[in-house]
Design a protein around this motif. Structure first.
Motif, PDB file in Angstrom:
ATOM      1  N   ARG A 133      53.499  61.201  -7.679  1.00  0.00           N
ATOM      2  CA  ARG A 133      53.551  60.708  -6.300  1.00  0.00           C
ATOM      3  C   ARG A 133      53.639  61.871  -5.314  1.00  0.00           C
ATOM      4  O   ARG A 133      52.939  61.887  -4.288  1.00  0.00           O
ATOM      5  CB  ARG A 133      54.748  59.772  -6.133  1.00  0.00           C
ATOM      6  CG  ARG A 133      55.077  59.394  -4.691  1.00  0.00           C
ATOM      7  CD  ARG A 133      53.922  58.713  -3.982  1.00  0.00           C
ATOM      8  NE  ARG A 133      53.633  57.399  -4.549  1.00  0.00           N
ATOM      9  CZ  ARG A 133      52.654  56.615  -4.117  1.00  0.00           C
ATOM     10  NH1 ARG A 133      51.856  57.027  -3.119  1.00  0.00           N
ATOM     11  NH2 ARG A 133      52.421  55.435  -4.676  1.00  0.00           N
ATOM     12  N   LYS A 157      41.674  55.107  -3.963  1.00  0.00           N
ATOM     13  CA  LYS A 157      42.242  53.760  -4.004  1.00  0.00           C
ATOM     14  C   LYS A 157      42.686  53.391  -5.413  1.00  0.00           C
ATOM     15  O   LYS A 157      43.790  52.860  -5.618  1.00  0.00           O
ATOM     16  CB  LYS A 157      41.218  52.744  -3.484  1.00  0.00           C
ATOM     17  CG  LYS A 157      41.707  51.306  -3.513  1.00  0.00           C
ATOM     18  CD  LYS A 157      40.604  50.350  -3.051  1.00  0.00           C
ATOM     19  CE  LYS A 157      41.054  48.894  -3.181  1.00  0.00           C
ATOM     20  NZ  LYS A 157      39.967  47.961  -2.780  1.00  0.00           N
ATOM     21  N   ILE A 158      41.829  53.655  -6.402  1.00  0.00           N
ATOM     22  CA  ILE A 158      42.158  53.343  -7.800  1.00  0.00           C
ATOM     23  C   ILE A 158      43.393  54.117  -8.239  1.00  0.00           C
ATOM     24  O   ILE A 158      44.309  53.577  -8.869  1.00  0.00           O
ATOM     25  CB  ILE A 158      40.970  53.672  -8.727  1.00  0.00           C
ATOM     26  CG1 ILE A 158      39.788  52.750  -8.433  1.00  0.00           C
ATOM     27  CG2 ILE A 158      41.392  53.575 -10.189  1.00  0.00           C
ATOM     28  CD1 ILE A 158      40.031  51.296  -8.760  1.00  0.00           C
ATOM     29  N   GLU A 195      45.818  55.479  -6.385  1.00  0.00           N
ATOM     30  CA  GLU A 195      47.049  55.088  -5.703  1.00  0.00           C
ATOM     31  C   GLU A 195      47.504  53.690  -6.109  1.00  0.00           C
ATOM     32  O   GLU A 195      48.705  53.450  -6.310  1.00  0.00           O
ATOM     33  CB  GLU A 195      46.875  55.171  -4.190  1.00  0.00           C
ATOM     34  CG  GLU A 195      48.163  54.954  -3.424  1.00  0.00           C
ATOM     35  CD  GLU A 195      48.167  55.597  -2.062  1.00  0.00           C
ATOM     36  OE1 GLU A 195      49.271  55.909  -1.569  1.00  0.00           O
ATOM     37  OE2 GLU A 195      47.083  55.788  -1.484  1.00  0.00           O
ATOM     38  N   SER A 196      46.591  52.761  -6.249  1.00  0.00           N
ATOM     39  CA  SER A 196      46.988  51.398  -6.624  1.00  0.00           C
ATOM     40  C   SER A 196      47.543  51.358  -8.045  1.00  0.00           C
ATOM     41  O   SER A 196      48.517  50.641  -8.328  1.00  0.00           O
ATOM     42  CB  SER A 196      45.806  50.438  -6.487  1.00  0.00           C
ATOM     43  OG  SER A 196      44.751  50.800  -7.355  1.00  0.00           O
ATOM     44  N   THR A 197      46.942  52.149  -8.941  1.00  0.00           N
ATOM     45  CA  THR A 197      47.444  52.209 -10.314  1.00  0.00           C
ATOM     46  C   THR A 197      48.826  52.852 -10.349  1.00  0.00           C
ATOM     47  O   THR A 197      49.730  52.393 -11.060  1.00  0.00           O
ATOM     48  CB  THR A 197      46.476  52.994 -11.213  1.00  0.00           C
ATOM     49  OG1 THR A 197      45.173  52.430 -11.126  1.00  0.00           O
ATOM     50  CG2 THR A 197      46.936  52.957 -12.667  1.00  0.00           C
ATOM     51  N   GLU A 251      51.013  52.858  -7.937  1.00  0.00           N
ATOM     52  CA  GLU A 251      51.965  51.889  -7.378  1.00  0.00           C
ATOM     53  C   GLU A 251      52.366  50.833  -8.408  1.00  0.00           C
ATOM     54  O   GLU A 251      53.537  50.442  -8.498  1.00  0.00           O
ATOM     55  CB  GLU A 251      51.352  51.217  -6.145  1.00  0.00           C
ATOM     56  CG  GLU A 251      51.268  52.126  -4.925  1.00  0.00           C
ATOM     57  CD  GLU A 251      50.504  51.502  -3.774  1.00  0.00           C
ATOM     58  OE1 GLU A 251      49.928  50.398  -3.988  1.00  0.00           O
ATOM     59  OE2 GLU A 251      50.465  52.103  -2.687  1.00  0.00           O
ATOM     60  N   THR A 252      51.395  50.392  -9.191  1.00  0.00           N
ATOM     61  CA  THR A 252      51.683  49.412 -10.240  1.00  0.00           C
ATOM     62  C   THR A 252      52.685  49.981 -11.245  1.00  0.00           C
ATOM     63  O   THR A 252      53.653  49.314 -11.632  1.00  0.00           O
ATOM     64  CB  THR A 252      50.386  49.007 -10.969  1.00  0.00           C
ATOM     65  OG1 THR A 252      49.497  48.390 -10.043  1.00  0.00           O
ATOM     66  CG2 THR A 252      50.678  48.048 -12.119  1.00  0.00           C
ATOM     67  N   SER A 278      56.234  50.412  -9.820  1.00  0.00           N
ATOM     68  CA  SER A 278      56.970  49.164  -9.626  1.00  0.00           C
ATOM     69  C   SER A 278      57.354  48.497 -10.943  1.00  0.00           C
ATOM     70  O   SER A 278      57.915  47.397 -10.952  1.00  0.00           O
ATOM     71  CB  SER A 278      56.142  48.187  -8.784  1.00  0.00           C
ATOM     72  OG  SER A 278      54.954  47.828  -9.476  1.00  0.00           O
ATOM     73  N   LEU A 303      39.673  47.513 -15.742  1.00  0.00           N
ATOM     74  CA  LEU A 303      39.721  48.382 -14.567  1.00  0.00           C
ATOM     75  C   LEU A 303      38.677  49.485 -14.657  1.00  0.00           C
ATOM     76  O   LEU A 303      37.928  49.744 -13.696  1.00  0.00           O
ATOM     77  CB  LEU A 303      41.119  48.990 -14.419  1.00  0.00           C
ATOM     78  CG  LEU A 303      41.302  50.045 -13.322  1.00  0.00           C
ATOM     79  CD1 LEU A 303      41.050  49.436 -11.948  1.00  0.00           C
ATOM     80  CD2 LEU A 303      42.699  50.656 -13.386  1.00  0.00           C
ATOM     81  N   THR A 346      35.253  49.729 -12.334  1.00  0.00           N
ATOM     82  CA  THR A 346      35.074  50.894 -11.465  1.00  0.00           C
ATOM     83  C   THR A 346      33.758  51.602 -11.771  1.00  0.00           C
ATOM     84  O   THR A 346      33.046  52.035 -10.856  1.00  0.00           O
ATOM     85  CB  THR A 346      36.253  51.869 -11.627  1.00  0.00           C
ATOM     86  OG1 THR A 346      37.484  51.178 -11.400  1.00  0.00           O
ATOM     87  CG2 THR A 346      36.137  53.019 -10.637  1.00  0.00           C
TER      88      THR A 346
END
Length: 498
Positions: free
Chosen positions: A355, A462-463, A465-467, A469-470, A473, A485, A489
């Motif tokens: 991150r 996008k891929i 950062e979204s991965t 974030e998943t 969390s 995925l 892509t």
């Protein structure tokens, strides 16, 4: 004596299409420096550019038969595999008595000489470290028909078949070396490569530069005047206007390194040339960069490696995030957008480190060029024999040794980081394969290329950062979900590229 130097064919491995850490760029002048030295000693020398000229071994065999060299030298480059095709060719050379003595040189054989000599019985020796003096002295001994027993600079088999070796001292004065010979293939490159220095004063755990030169190695530089003499010679004979310094560390240490760079800039200014360099971020200072830009500096590679201070400490980069950001600001102030060396996934990276890395790249506007974005969002630390990282990870029992033995695989400490690394590696490798022709200059770009690249660039970010974030969390990414995925892509990338 007739001596042939071979730059052997190298096959592109699709899974490693953007991994370039197998040998430093400076190694491209090994054969040239050897040829320059041997020619100065009165030998007849030829270089075969098997790689750059796209030759196969049948074509190379014809060249060897035509010359019938007394010595055959092979610049052995690791290309992600044990090179059985090269070994088979060398066996044929020996069986058909096309050359009586075969030696190998380069970064790969210097470090992995024991395994290479065991795998390839047709090699008589391996030159350790800097090759030019050892090659020239060995040629002199062979001409005199004396023994090479206990010869400094060589690894070879003794009478009992045991592998024995002795290192040679480093070249004390780089100015004393003859200028390297250059083939037509090297002149076809967009920029003519120069080597203004050798070694590094850093100590990065992943780096094989200083292990290649041997114990006690340090940064050594040619004088600016000696470099200018070579440049003037190239300008006069070949009308060259674009150069690239292949030095892993252009500046050299401290104030002395800065003053040398300023002196070189002053001499270059009137030559009306363009050039590129590679440097550590702590050597990027306003005064020297300003002077170099005035002298023709057009581009630079800097090894940021990470946006996380904890990661920088683990890899012993001896720099900080603050220095990374300062270097970027200075270079941009003088109109240079730097090319970046970056290790997103080092063995002990945590999701927090990833991150921090991502926010660093976003904060410093480093995710807008597709080629650079794709590189930085996937790159892992490559572990090669001879490096501190290899020794430390081997002692910790964390290495899975590959068949070649030169390279090992390390399992990332955090399994969630490993999942993200695997996803990005698969996606970006697919992109690199799609773009190979365009980025390699063999295929023409579409008219709206930049629009398409911008779209793909945004998709990659996008891929990633979204991965991330998943995973942050606590979400789970099953094999089925990962496969979906990646394939989705890849399909999007294909659609954008048309």
């Amino acid at each position: 004596m007739k001596i042939l130097l071979l730059e052997h064919p190298r096959i592109v491995c699709p899974e490693r299409c953007n991994d370039i850490a197998n040998t430093p760029l400076s190694s491209c002048l090994h054969s040239g420096y050897i040829a320059g030295m041997l020619t100065s000693k009165g030998h007849e020398v030829e270089i075969i550019e098997g790689f750059l000229d796209g030759l196969d071994y049948q074509e190379i065999e014809c060249r060897v038969k035509a010359m019938q060299p007394d010595m055959l030298g092979v610049h052995m480059v690791y290309h992600w595999q044990t090179d059985t095709a090269l070994y088979d060719f060398l066996h044929k050379v020996k069986v058909e008595q096309l050359s009586s003595y075969i030696t190998a040189y380069g970064y790969y054989p210097t470090t992995d000489f024991e395994n290479i000599l065991k795998q390839c019985q047709d090699l008589d020796s391996v030159i350790l470290g800097e090759p030019e003096l050892t090659f020239a002295k060995a040629a002199k001994v062979i001409v005199s028909q004396a023994s090479l027993e206990n010869f400094r600079g060589l690894a070879q088999r003794d009478d009992l078949g045991r592998i024995v070796f002795r290192r040679r001292e480093l070249v004390g004065d780089l100015n004393a070396l003859p200028f390297p010979a250059r083939t037509e293939a090297l002149f076809r490159l967009p920029e003519v490569n120069l080597q203004g220095s050798r070694g590094c004063y850093g100590g990065c755990t992943f780096c094989y530069i200083n292990p290649f030169y041997g114990q006690g190695s340090q940064w050594r530089g040619r004088t600016p005047e000696n470099i200018i003499a070579e440049i003037d010679d190239l300008i006069a004979k070949h009308k060259i206007k674009k150069f690239y310094f292949t030095d892993p560390n252009f500046f050299g240490p401290g104030e002395r390194g800065q003053q040398r760079a300023l002196r070189l800039a002053a001499l270059l200014k009137s030559r009306n040339i363009r050039f590129g360099i590679e440097a550590r971020v702590n050597d990027i200072h306003e005064e020297s960069i300003s002077a170099l830009v005035e002298a023709g500096l057009g581009h630079i590679l800097i090894g940021l490696e990470s946006g996380s201070d904890s990661s920088l400490k683990r890899i012993n980069k001896m720099t900080t995030v603050a220095q990374n950001e300062r270097a970027i600001r200075i270079l941009r102030h003088y109109g240079i957008e730097p090319n970046i060396g970056f290790i997103m996934f080092e063995p002990d990276s945590s999701l927090v480190d990833i991150r921090v890395n991502l926010e660093f790249l976003k904060r410093n506007d480093l995710l807008h060029n597709l080629a650079i974005t794709a590189n930085m969002l996937y790159h892992h630390l490559i572990v090669l024999k001879g490096t501190k990282a290899h020794r430390d990870l081997q002692e910790a029992g964390r290495l899975e040794v590959r068949a070649s033995t030169y390279e090992s695989v390390v399992t990332l400490t955090d399994p969630k980081v490993a999942v993200l690394a695997m996803i990005m590696r698969r996606i970006t490798n697919f992109l690199f394969e799609c773009m190979a022709g365009i980025w390699g200059g063999k295929v023409r770009e579409p008219e709206d290329a930049q629009k398409r690249y911008t779209t793909i660039n945004g998709l990659l970010v996008k891929i990633f950062e979204s991965t991330l974030e998943t995973l942050e969390s606590g979400g789970q990414l099953t094999e089925e979900r990962v496969e979906t995925l990646v394939k989705t892509t890849e399909k999007e990338i294909n659609g954008i590229l048309g």
